[in-house]
Motif scaffolding. Structure first.
Motif, PDB file in Angstrom:
ATOM      1  N   ASP A  21     133.250 -41.233  57.033  1.00  0.00           N
ATOM      2  CA  ASP A  21     131.888 -40.583  56.877  1.00  0.00           C
ATOM      3  C   ASP A  21     131.405 -40.980  55.365  1.00  0.00           C
ATOM      4  OD1 ASP A  21     132.414 -39.648  59.175  1.00  0.00           O
ATOM      5  OD2 ASP A  21     132.386 -37.415  58.519  1.00  0.00           O
ATOM      6  N   CYS A  22     132.154 -40.948  54.405  1.00  0.00           N
ATOM      7  CA  CYS A  22     131.877 -41.402  52.984  1.00  0.00           C
ATOM      8  C   CYS A  22     131.508 -42.670  52.998  1.00  0.00           C
ATOM      9  CB  CYS A  22     132.817 -41.019  52.035  1.00  0.00           C
ATOM     10  SG  CYS A  22     133.398 -38.963  51.654  1.00  0.00           S
ATOM     11  N   GLU A  23     132.296 -43.583  53.466  1.00  0.00           N
ATOM     12  CA  GLU A  23     131.924 -45.090  53.606  1.00  0.00           C
ATOM     13  C   GLU A  23     130.583 -45.349  54.161  1.00  0.00           C
ATOM     14  OE1 GLU A  23     133.329 -47.540  52.108  1.00  0.00           O
ATOM     15  OE2 GLU A  23     135.085 -46.553  51.179  1.00  0.00           O
ATOM     16  N   TYR A  24     130.410 -44.609  55.290  1.00  0.00           N
ATOM     17  CA  TYR A  24     129.258 -44.937  56.044  1.00  0.00           C
ATOM     18  C   TYR A  24     127.804 -44.248  55.312  1.00  0.00           C
ATOM     19  CZ  TYR A  24     125.895 -45.195  59.920  1.00  0.00           C
ATOM     20  OH  TYR A  24     124.761 -45.527  60.880  1.00  0.00           O
ATOM     21  N   TYR A  25     128.160 -42.923  54.660  1.00  0.00           N
ATOM     22  CA  TYR A  25     127.072 -42.428  54.063  1.00  0.00           C
ATOM     23  C   TYR A  25     126.531 -43.391  52.978  1.00  0.00           C
ATOM     24  CZ  TYR A  25     125.025 -38.916  50.680  1.00  0.00           C
ATOM     25  OH  TYR A  25     124.352 -38.402  49.492  1.00  0.00           O
ATOM     26  N   LEU A  26     127.516 -43.889  52.118  1.00  0.00           N
ATOM     27  CA  LEU A  26     127.158 -44.758  50.978  1.00  0.00           C
ATOM     28  C   LEU A  26     126.611 -46.209  51.468  1.00  0.00           C
ATOM     29  CD1 LEU A  26     130.062 -43.815  48.952  1.00  0.00           C
ATOM     30  CD2 LEU A  26     127.907 -43.030  48.427  1.00  0.00           C
ATOM     31  N   GLY A  27     126.810 -46.425  52.768  1.00  0.00           N
ATOM     32  CA  GLY A  27     126.251 -47.852  53.237  1.00  0.00           C
ATOM     33  C   GLY A  27     125.185 -47.597  54.154  1.00  0.00           C
ATOM     34  N   HIS A  28     125.438 -47.920  55.417  1.00  0.00           N
ATOM     35  CA  HIS A  28     124.565 -47.917  56.474  1.00  0.00           C
ATOM     36  C   HIS A  28     123.867 -46.622  56.761  1.00  0.00           C
ATOM     37  CE1 HIS A  28     124.916 -52.178  57.157  1.00  0.00           C
ATOM     38  NE2 HIS A  28     126.071 -52.211  57.094  1.00  0.00           N
ATOM     39  N   GLY A  29     124.526 -45.466  56.453  1.00  0.00           N
ATOM     40  CA  GLY A  29     124.252 -44.203  56.700  1.00  0.00           C
ATOM     41  C   GLY A  29     122.833 -43.753  55.601  1.00  0.00           C
ATOM     42  N   ASN A  30     122.524 -44.362  54.885  1.00  0.00           N
ATOM     43  CA  ASN A  30     121.488 -44.193  53.954  1.00  0.00           C
ATOM     44  C   ASN A  30     121.401 -42.955  53.403  1.00  0.00           C
ATOM     45  OD1 ASN A  30     119.251 -46.027  53.005  1.00  0.00           O
ATOM     46  ND2 ASN A  30     117.885 -44.983  54.754  1.00  0.00           N
ATOM     47  N   ARG A  31     122.747 -42.522  52.966  1.00  0.00           N
ATOM     48  CA  ARG A  31     122.811 -41.373  52.286  1.00  0.00           C
ATOM     49  C   ARG A  31     122.110 -40.110  52.960  1.00  0.00           C
ATOM     50  NH1 ARG A  31     124.862 -42.411  47.229  1.00  0.00           N
ATOM     51  NH2 ARG A  31     124.265 -40.282  46.123  1.00  0.00           N
ATOM     52  N   ALA A  32     122.356 -40.022  54.181  1.00  0.00           N
ATOM     53  CA  ALA A  32     121.905 -39.096  55.090  1.00  0.00           C
ATOM     54  C   ALA A  32     122.984 -37.967  55.364  1.00  0.00           C
ATOM     55  CB  ALA A  32     121.202 -39.575  56.326  1.00  0.00           C
ATOM     56  N   LYS A  33     123.027 -36.782  54.861  1.00  0.00           N
ATOM     57  CA  LYS A  33     123.821 -35.673  54.985  1.00  0.00           C
ATOM     58  C   LYS A  33     124.401 -35.344  56.392  1.00  0.00           C
ATOM     59  CE  LYS A  33     122.560 -33.105  51.057  1.00  0.00           C
ATOM     60  NZ  LYS A  33     122.265 -31.800  50.508  1.00  0.00           N
ATOM     61  N   LYS A  34     123.414 -35.866  57.331  1.00  0.00           N
ATOM     62  CA  LYS A  34     123.617 -35.578  58.672  1.00  0.00           C
ATOM     63  C   LYS A  34     124.836 -36.282  59.133  1.00  0.00           C
ATOM     64  CE  LYS A  34     120.924 -38.995  60.630  1.00  0.00           C
ATOM     65  NZ  LYS A  34     119.457 -39.134  61.386  1.00  0.00           N
ATOM     66  N   HIS A  35     125.352 -37.252  58.281  1.00  0.00           N
ATOM     67  CA  HIS A  35     126.525 -38.417  58.687  1.00  0.00           C
ATOM     68  C   HIS A  35     127.696 -37.827  58.156  1.00  0.00           C
ATOM     69  CE1 HIS A  35     123.772 -40.965  60.341  1.00  0.00           C
ATOM     70  NE2 HIS A  35     123.086 -41.041  59.565  1.00  0.00           N
ATOM     71  N   LEU A  36     127.825 -36.780  57.295  1.00  0.00           N
ATOM     72  CA  LEU A  36     128.989 -36.188  56.946  1.00  0.00           C
ATOM     73  C   LEU A  36     129.527 -35.003  57.736  1.00  0.00           C
ATOM     74  CD1 LEU A  36     127.847 -35.814  52.939  1.00  0.00           C
ATOM     75  CD2 LEU A  36     129.262 -37.803  54.341  1.00  0.00           C
ATOM     76  N   TRP A  37     130.768 -35.240  57.981  1.00  0.00           N
ATOM     77  CA  TRP A  37     131.375 -34.114  58.724  1.00  0.00           C
ATOM     78  C   TRP A  37     131.158 -32.615  58.264  1.00  0.00           C
ATOM     79  CZ3 TRP A  37     135.106 -30.316  57.255  1.00  0.00           C
ATOM     80  CH2 TRP A  37     135.743 -29.794  58.276  1.00  0.00           C
ATOM     81  N   ALA A  38     131.138 -32.461  56.985  1.00  0.00           N
ATOM     82  CA  ALA A  38     130.735 -31.197  56.350  1.00  0.00           C
ATOM     83  C   ALA A  38     129.245 -30.846  56.220  1.00  0.00           C
ATOM     84  CB  ALA A  38     131.353 -30.956  55.003  1.00  0.00           C
ATOM     85  N   GLY A  39     128.536 -31.866  56.350  1.00  0.00           N
ATOM     86  CA  GLY A  39     126.971 -31.668  56.059  1.00  0.00           C
ATOM     87  C   GLY A  39     126.412 -31.674  54.781  1.00  0.00           C
ATOM     88  N   ASP A  40     127.242 -31.665  53.627  1.00  0.00           N
ATOM     89  CA  ASP A  40     127.066 -31.521  52.555  1.00  0.00           C
ATOM     90  C   ASP A  40     128.180 -32.173  51.531  1.00  0.00           C
ATOM     91  OD1 ASP A  40     125.801 -29.771  50.095  1.00  0.00           O
ATOM     92  OD2 ASP A  40     127.908 -29.734  49.642  1.00  0.00           O
ATOM     93  N   GLU A  41     127.574 -33.074  50.482  1.00  0.00           N
ATOM     94  CA  GLU A  41     128.611 -34.135  49.646  1.00  0.00           C
ATOM     95  C   GLU A  41     129.623 -33.105  48.971  1.00  0.00           C
ATOM     96  OE1 GLU A  41     125.216 -33.839  49.684  1.00  0.00           O
ATOM     97  OE2 GLU A  41     124.074 -35.642  49.743  1.00  0.00           O
ATOM     98  N   ALA A  42     129.323 -32.259  48.413  1.00  0.00           N
ATOM     99  CA  ALA A  42     130.095 -31.354  47.724  1.00  0.00           C
ATOM    100  C   ALA A  42     131.333 -30.697  48.400  1.00  0.00           C
ATOM    101  CB  ALA A  42     129.524 -30.414  46.675  1.00  0.00           C
ATOM    102  N   GLU A  43     130.767 -30.305  49.833  1.00  0.00           N
ATOM    103  CA  GLU A  43     131.611 -29.779  50.616  1.00  0.00           C
ATOM    104  C   GLU A  43     132.683 -30.759  51.123  1.00  0.00           C
ATOM    105  OE1 GLU A  43     129.798 -27.094  53.530  1.00  0.00           O
ATOM    106  OE2 GLU A  43     128.520 -26.164  51.905  1.00  0.00           O
ATOM    107  N   GLN A  44     132.152 -31.795  51.592  1.00  0.00           N
ATOM    108  CA  GLN A  44     132.935 -33.134  51.902  1.00  0.00           C
ATOM    109  C   GLN A  44     134.118 -33.177  51.109  1.00  0.00           C
ATOM    110  OE1 GLN A  44     131.991 -34.679  55.177  1.00  0.00           O
ATOM    111  NE2 GLN A  44     133.173 -36.340  54.852  1.00  0.00           N
ATOM    112  N   ILE A  45     133.783 -33.472  49.885  1.00  0.00           N
ATOM    113  CA  ILE A  45     134.756 -33.768  48.845  1.00  0.00           C
ATOM    114  C   ILE A  45     135.724 -32.801  48.667  1.00  0.00           C
ATOM    115  CG2 ILE A  45     134.902 -34.450  46.487  1.00  0.00           C
ATOM    116  CD1 ILE A  45     133.738 -36.646  48.122  1.00  0.00           C
ATOM    117  N   ALA A  46     135.227 -31.612  48.536  1.00  0.00           N
ATOM    118  CA  ALA A  46     136.029 -30.468  48.479  1.00  0.00           C
ATOM    119  C   ALA A  46     137.342 -30.613  49.476  1.00  0.00           C
ATOM    120  CB  ALA A  46     135.299 -29.199  48.162  1.00  0.00           C
ATOM    121  N   LYS A  47     136.657 -30.656  50.901  1.00  0.00           N
ATOM    122  CA  LYS A  47     137.585 -30.534  52.025  1.00  0.00           C
ATOM    123  C   LYS A  47     138.465 -31.680  51.855  1.00  0.00           C
ATOM    124  CE  LYS A  47     139.004 -29.034  55.802  1.00  0.00           C
ATOM    125  NZ  LYS A  47     139.417 -27.422  55.977  1.00  0.00           N
ATOM    126  N   MET A  48     138.243 -32.902  51.267  1.00  0.00           N
ATOM    127  CA  MET A  48     139.255 -34.028  51.268  1.00  0.00           C
ATOM    128  C   MET A  48     140.133 -33.987  50.335  1.00  0.00           C
ATOM    129  SD  MET A  48     136.406 -37.430  51.415  1.00  0.00           S
ATOM    130  CE  MET A  48     137.569 -38.523  51.337  1.00  0.00           C
TER     131      MET A  48
END
Length: 78
Positions: A21-48
């Motif tokens: 999800d992070c790779e896609y978000y930073l690449g072709h995902g155009n930094r759209a939060k909808k592509h993150l499992w957690a729906g939020d950057e900080a929550e995604q990193i915290a879960k990881m």
């Protein structure tokens, strides 16, 4: 965190999903939060980080350093 082999396997798989999800978000995902499992950057990193710390054996394909790199790239502080 992981109490059984099944829990550990699930957490390895989820960590892999979160990384993708992070790779896609930073690449072709155009930094759209909808592509993150957690729906939020900080929550995604915290879960990881939570999953990584709880794994009985650390995976070779991701490190805390790599997770920190995702954090720096994804979370813009002002």
């Amino acid at each position: 965190m992981a109490t059984t082999d099944n829990d550990a396997l699930f957490n390895y798989q989820l960590l892999g999903r979160l990384q993708q999800d992070c790779e896609y978000y930073l690449g072709h995902g155009n930094r759209a939060k909808k592509h993150l499992w957690a729906g939020d950057e900080a929550e995604q990193i915290a879960k990881m980080k939570e999953i990584y710390e709880g794994l009985p054996e650390k995976p070779e394909w991701i490190t805390l350093e790599k997770i920190s790199q995702y954090e720096a790239a994804m979370i813009v502080t002002q």
